[in-house]
Design a protein around this motif. Structure first.
Motif, PDB file in Angstrom:
ATOM      1  N   ASP A 161      -2.745   0.619  -3.160  1.00 40.30           N
ATOM      2  CA  ASP A 161      -3.602  -0.628  -3.336  1.00 40.30           C
ATOM      3  C   ASP A 161      -3.067  -1.583  -4.427  1.00 40.30           C
ATOM      4  O   ASP A 161      -3.806  -1.901  -5.320  1.00 40.30           O
ATOM      5  N   SER A 162      -1.883  -2.182  -4.292  1.00 43.10           N
ATOM      6  CA  SER A 162      -1.257  -3.057  -5.174  1.00 43.10           C
ATOM      7  C   SER A 162      -0.891  -4.441  -4.269  1.00 43.10           C
ATOM      8  O   SER A 162      -1.094  -4.586  -3.051  1.00 43.10           O
ATOM      9  N   VAL A 178       2.993   1.464  -4.428  1.00 42.69           N
ATOM     10  CA  VAL A 178       1.918   1.793  -5.324  1.00 42.69           C
ATOM     11  C   VAL A 178       0.718   1.561  -4.508  1.00 42.69           C
ATOM     12  O   VAL A 178       0.385   0.379  -3.853  1.00 42.69           O
ATOM     13  N   CYS A 220      -0.617  -4.043  -9.652  1.00 43.64           N
ATOM     14  CA  CYS A 220      -1.827  -3.220  -9.479  1.00 43.64           C
ATOM     15  C   CYS A 220      -2.884  -3.433 -10.595  1.00 43.64           C
ATOM     16  O   CYS A 220      -2.812  -3.866 -11.825  1.00 43.64           O
ATOM     17  N   HIS A 252       0.795  -1.267  -0.042  1.00 44.62           N
ATOM     18  CA  HIS A 252       0.049   0.209   0.144  1.00 44.62           C
ATOM     19  C   HIS A 252       0.947   1.213   0.198  1.00 44.62           C
ATOM     20  O   HIS A 252       0.395   2.471   0.109  1.00 44.62           O
TER      21      HIS A 252
END
Length: 217
Positions: free
Chosen positions: A49-50, A47, A60, A44
């Motif tokens: 929310d990856s 990147v 991602c 998080h």
């Protein structure tokens, strides 16, 4: 380039990435189990929310997880660049961007170079392209030097392939968070419905729009 961090993109990593959309869908109640079983981890900060894949690259996706999602876009980051900004002569962004590049460099299997050059970035992209070519069994359909997908820094090489259903775009792209000033070196996998017809090799303007249609979210 002020700094570069990267992890080589392998043929196996490319093959897995291309195959994610055709895998069976994963329901949300078993996502955690699937991620652990694959040796992945949630990410998080590098990147937003990856996930970090078992190959050590940052993935991602528009969807919560990439598996069994053929209609969504995915990107795989194998390099991160801090490009020179002509409007930042005094390196006012340096105190917070250099440590962020260091976070990338500290990832397992990643290496860094500071300062770096355009040639260093092109070398990373060329080696990645060799892996994609071996995986696809063909050279890229189009190759273009462009800055259409970046915010700051020089133009770099984009290479384009297509599967029957998806576009593969290898090249630089501005990160859309959390940094804003950094540039990903990434492989994008995008449904061809975004722009199915590949422009002529000498139609630079349309090729730039085609790239943007497939890598911008």
């Amino acid at each position: 380039m002020h700094a570069l961090a990267h992890k080589p993109l392998t043929v196996a990593a490319v093959a897995d990435f291309i195959g994610y959309p055709s895998e069976p869908p994963v329901s949300e109640d078993v996502v955690e189990e699937v991620v652990r079983r694959r040796g992945w981890s949630w990410e998080h900060s590098l990147v937003c929310d990856s996930m970090v894949t078992d190959h050590g690259h940052v993935l991602c996706s528009e969807s919560y997880v990439p598996f069994g999602q053929p209609d969504t876009r995915h990107l795989l980051v194998f390099g991160e660049v801090y490009p020179v900004d002509e409007h930042d002569d005094e390196l006012r962004n340096g105190p917070w961007l250099f440590p962020l590049l260091e976070d990338w460099r500290k990832q397992p299997g990643w290496t860094g170079k500071q300062p770096a050059t355009v040639e260093d970035c092109e070398s990373v992209l060329t080696r990645a392209a060799q892996s994609v070519t071996r995986c696809m069994g063909s050279a890229p359909e189009r190759t273009i030097v462009s800055d259409a997908a970046t915010v700051v820094g020089p133009a770099l090489t984009h290479r384009l392939w297509r599967t029957p259903s998806h576009a593969l775009v290898l090249g630089p792209h501005a990160d859309n968070g959390p940094y804003g000033y950094l540039t990903h070196l990434q492989l994008s996998l995008t449904p061809l419905v975004c722009a199915p017809d590949l422009p002529a090799a000498d139609d630079t303007d349309t090729l730039n729009r085609w790239i943007t249609a497939h890598v911008d979210w």
